[in-house]
Design a protein around this motif. Structure first.
Motif, PDB file in Angstrom:
ATOM      1  N   VAL A  87       0.834  -1.200   0.000  1.00 36.59           N
ATOM      2  CA  VAL A  87       0.000   0.000   0.000  1.00 36.59           C
ATOM      3  C   VAL A  87       0.866   1.246   0.000  1.00 36.59           C
ATOM      4  O   VAL A  87       1.937   1.280   0.605  1.00 36.59           O
ATOM      5  CB  VAL A  87      -0.951   0.006   1.230  1.00 36.59           C
ATOM      6  N   ARG A  88       0.397   2.254  -0.721  1.00 36.50           N
ATOM      7  CA  ARG A  88       0.939   3.603  -0.616  1.00 36.50           C
ATOM      8  C   ARG A  88      -0.177   4.444  -0.003  1.00 36.50           C
ATOM      9  O   ARG A  88      -1.273   4.540  -0.558  1.00 36.50           O
ATOM     10  CB  ARG A  88       1.357   4.161  -1.977  1.00 36.50           C
ATOM     11  N   ALA A  89       0.116   5.026   1.155  1.00 33.48           N
ATOM     12  CA  ALA A  89      -0.930   5.704   1.909  1.00 33.48           C
ATOM     13  C   ALA A  89      -0.529   7.133   2.245  1.00 33.48           C
ATOM     14  O   ALA A  89       0.572   7.373   2.748  1.00 33.48           O
ATOM     15  CB  ALA A  89      -1.231   4.934   3.193  1.00 33.48           C
ATOM     16  N   TRP A  90      -1.426   8.046   1.950  1.00 35.88           N
ATOM     17  CA  TRP A  90      -1.254   9.456   2.272  1.00 35.88           C
ATOM     18  C   TRP A  90      -2.246   9.837   3.359  1.00 35.88           C
ATOM     19  O   TRP A  90      -3.431   9.490   3.285  1.00 35.88           O
ATOM     20  CB  TRP A  90      -1.517  10.340   1.059  1.00 35.88           C
ATOM     21  N   GLY A  91      -1.778  10.563   4.368  1.00 31.65           N
ATOM     22  CA  GLY A  91      -2.710  11.158   5.314  1.00 31.65           C
ATOM     23  C   GLY A  91      -3.386  12.332   4.632  1.00 31.65           C
ATOM     24  O   GLY A  91      -2.712  13.195   4.060  1.00 31.65           O
ATOM     25  N   PRO A  92      -4.712  12.393   4.647  1.00 34.13           N
ATOM     26  CA  PRO A  92      -5.412  13.501   3.974  1.00 34.13           C
ATOM     27  C   PRO A  92      -5.038  14.868   4.549  1.00 34.13           C
ATOM     28  O   PRO A  92      -4.568  14.970   5.695  1.00 34.13           O
ATOM     29  CB  PRO A  92      -6.895  13.190   4.240  1.00 34.13           C
ATOM     30  N   ASN A  93      -5.255  15.894   3.765  1.00 33.96           N
ATOM     31  CA  ASN A  93      -5.064  17.265   4.210  1.00 33.96           C
ATOM     32  C   ASN A  93      -6.255  17.630   5.101  1.00 33.96           C
ATOM     33  O   ASN A  93      -7.341  17.932   4.623  1.00 33.96           O
ATOM     34  CB  ASN A  93      -4.992  18.199   3.001  1.00 33.96           C
ATOM     35  N   LEU A  94      -6.047  17.570   6.413  1.00 35.93           N
ATOM     36  CA  LEU A  94      -7.155  17.772   7.340  1.00 35.93           C
ATOM     37  C   LEU A  94      -7.631  19.218   7.385  1.00 35.93           C
ATOM     38  O   LEU A  94      -8.764  19.474   7.799  1.00 35.93           O
ATOM     39  CB  LEU A  94      -6.757  17.312   8.741  1.00 35.93           C
ATOM     40  N   THR A  95      -6.796  20.166   6.976  1.00 37.94           N
ATOM     41  CA  THR A  95      -7.267  21.557   6.967  1.00 37.94           C
ATOM     42  C   THR A  95      -8.366  21.731   5.929  1.00 37.94           C
ATOM     43  O   THR A  95      -9.326  22.469   6.153  1.00 37.94           O
ATOM     44  CB  THR A  95      -6.121  22.545   6.689  1.00 37.94           C
ATOM     45  N   ARG A  96      -8.235  21.027   4.811  1.00 38.22           N
ATOM     46  CA  ARG A  96      -9.255  21.104   3.767  1.00 38.22           C
ATOM     47  C   ARG A  96     -10.459  20.222   4.111  1.00 38.22           C
ATOM     48  O   ARG A  96     -11.597  20.591   3.850  1.00 38.22           O
ATOM     49  CB  ARG A  96      -8.651  20.704   2.421  1.00 38.22           C
ATOM     50  N   VAL A  97     -10.184  19.063   4.686  1.00 37.38           N
ATOM     51  CA  VAL A  97     -11.276  18.164   5.087  1.00 37.38           C
ATOM     52  C   VAL A  97     -12.170  18.844   6.114  1.00 37.38           C
ATOM     53  O   VAL A  97     -13.405  18.834   6.002  1.00 37.38           O
ATOM     54  CB  VAL A  97     -10.710  16.840   5.658  1.00 37.38           C
ATOM     55  N   ALA A  98     -11.558  19.452   7.144  1.00 39.62           N
ATOM     56  CA  ALA A  98     -12.339  20.073   8.218  1.00 39.62           C
ATOM     57  C   ALA A  98     -13.179  21.240   7.718  1.00 39.62           C
ATOM     58  O   ALA A  98     -14.264  21.500   8.251  1.00 39.62           O
ATOM     59  CB  ALA A  98     -11.399  20.543   9.329  1.00 39.62           C
ATOM     60  N   ALA A  99     -12.678  21.938   6.684  1.00 37.99           N
ATOM     61  CA  ALA A  99     -13.424  23.069   6.141  1.00 37.99           C
ATOM     62  C   ALA A  99     -14.673  22.616   5.385  1.00 37.99           C
ATOM     63  O   ALA A  99     -15.605  23.401   5.191  1.00 37.99           O
ATOM     64  CB  ALA A  99     -12.523  23.889   5.222  1.00 37.99           C
ATOM     65  N   GLN A 100     -14.705  21.362   4.976  1.00 41.18           N
ATOM     66  CA  GLN A 100     -15.800  20.861   4.150  1.00 41.18           C
ATOM     67  C   GLN A 100     -16.754  19.935   4.899  1.00 41.18           C
ATOM     68  O   GLN A 100     -17.790  19.551   4.367  1.00 41.18           O
ATOM     69  CB  GLN A 100     -15.226  20.107   2.944  1.00 41.18           C
ATOM     70  N   GLN A 101     -16.394  19.559   6.143  1.00 43.67           N
ATOM     71  CA  GLN A 101     -17.183  18.550   6.848  1.00 43.67           C
ATOM     72  C   GLN A 101     -17.672  19.048   8.195  1.00 43.67           C
ATOM     73  O   GLN A 101     -17.066  19.914   8.824  1.00 43.67           O
ATOM     74  CB  GLN A 101     -16.352  17.273   7.033  1.00 43.67           C
ATOM     75  N   THR A 102     -18.778  18.450   8.631  1.00 45.52           N
ATOM     76  CA  THR A 102     -19.344  18.771   9.937  1.00 45.52           C
ATOM     77  C   THR A 102     -18.593  18.023  11.033  1.00 45.52           C
ATOM     78  O   THR A 102     -17.814  17.103  10.762  1.00 45.52           O
ATOM     79  CB  THR A 102     -20.821  18.366   9.990  1.00 45.52           C
ATOM     80  N   ASP A 103     -18.859  18.386  12.280  1.00 53.58           N
ATOM     81  CA  ASP A 103     -18.264  17.660  13.404  1.00 53.58           C
ATOM     82  C   ASP A 103     -18.689  16.198  13.384  1.00 53.58           C
ATOM     83  O   ASP A 103     -17.901  15.309  13.719  1.00 53.58           O
ATOM     84  CB  ASP A 103     -18.680  18.297  14.730  1.00 53.58           C
ATOM     85  N   SER A 104     -19.932  15.933  12.992  1.00 54.80           N
ATOM     86  CA  SER A 104     -20.412  14.552  12.936  1.00 54.80           C
ATOM     87  C   SER A 104     -19.637  13.742  11.907  1.00 54.80           C
ATOM     88  O   SER A 104     -19.308  12.570  12.142  1.00 54.80           O
ATOM     89  CB  SER A 104     -21.907  14.515  12.610  1.00 54.80           C
TER      90      SER A 104
END
Length: 287
Positions: A87-104
């Motif tokens: 596997v080649r695995a990247w940790g997602p860019n959480l700054t962009r993820v958090a801007a697009q997603q709710t706390d849930s």
């Protein structure tokens, strides 16, 4: 010549069969990897009192749980595992993820192994984070949201041929699937070991939910902690130095020097007491 001709036809047939088999196996594994979870975890609300998260508490949780190891110092993501055959695995860019997603949605990824788009997550250690409390999860989300949006989106998970075989054989399972199968809680050894049991959650990712070690991470059963005296155990967790002065250059050594330096001496002492009590119970059960 006729025999050679028919042998050629036979080999061509075998080659076509193998080609279709490989293509079918690839398609099946791809479907399993990308398959949606099929259900949404319950709503999680941390933005209103009394569940307002603390970014400062969340920062400490992020350090102890190794969030920066996979997502980078600024949580913008990084390639953290590069083995093309598996596997080649990247940790997602959480700054962009958090801007697009709710706390849930963030909670679903952290504790339930379900991505914001409903897909199953495969490398995110949700099975280890499932035992985080609501308060701790709120703090961790507050910390993630404290970073400004920056950087680019990271590539999606790439699973190699060996990894795909593991998926098909059930040796490599999504975090959501692991949680649905049931992750046992850490042994409750009594209220006197409650703090140590809470700290031991940090050990689950590498040593397994039962702390009996993992073949995948080549980690030992933590009954071995009983063989350490207090000073050696503290040095192990803060410096990655095993008994006898041997510097560890494995996962344990890296975790000690990047994560567990944030543990207080009292927390290390409580963890050691819990692990020794667990070892005594394991030995008694074996006898």
């Amino acid at each position: 010549m006729r025999v050679v001709k028919w042998a050629g036809y036979g080999l061509a047939g075998v080659a076509v069969f193998v080609l279709f088999a490989v293509a079918g196996a690839f398609a099946a594994s791809e479907a399993m990897i990308r398959w949606p979870a099929g259900e949404r975890p319950a709503q999680f609300v941390s933005a209103t009192p009394p569940m307002t998260g603390s970014a400062e508490r969340g920062r400490r949780l992020a350090v102890l749980n190794g969030c920066h190891d996979c997502h980078g110092d600024r949580l913008q993501g990084r390639l953290f595992h590069d083995d093309p055959a598996i596997v080649r695995a990247w940790g997602p860019n959480l700054t962009r993820v958090a801007a697009q997603q709710t706390d849930s949605q963030l909670n679903a990824a952290i504790r339930h192994g379900v991505g914001g788009d409903g897909r199953q997550l495969w490398v995110m250690p949700s099975s280890a984070f499932a035992q985080l409390s609501d308060r701790e999860t709120a703090d961790l989300i507050a910390y993630v949201r404290s970073f400004p949006v920056a950087g680019e989106d990271q590539p999606r998970l790439e699973v190699g041929h060996v990894g795909r075989l593991g998926v098909l054989l059930g040796k490599f399972r999504s975090e959501h699937a692991l949680l649905k199968a049931g992750v046992p809680p850490l042994p409750n050894l009594g209220p006197q070991y409650a703090q140590g049991r809470a700290v031991a959650r940090l050990c689950v990712e590498c040593h397994g939910a039962d702390l009996k070690g993992s073949e995948a991470t080549k980690s030992p059963d933590l009954t071995m902690a009983a063989s350490y005296d207090d000073a050696d155990f503290r040095r192990l967790l803060h410096q990655g130095v095993a008994a006898g002065g041997r510097r560890l250059d494995n996962l344990m050594g890296a975790a000690a020097r990047s994560r567990f330096t944030a543990l207080t001496d009292a927390e290390i002492q409580a963890l050691h007491a819990y692990l020794k009590a667990r070892a005594e119970r394991e030995i008694a059960a074996a006898q």
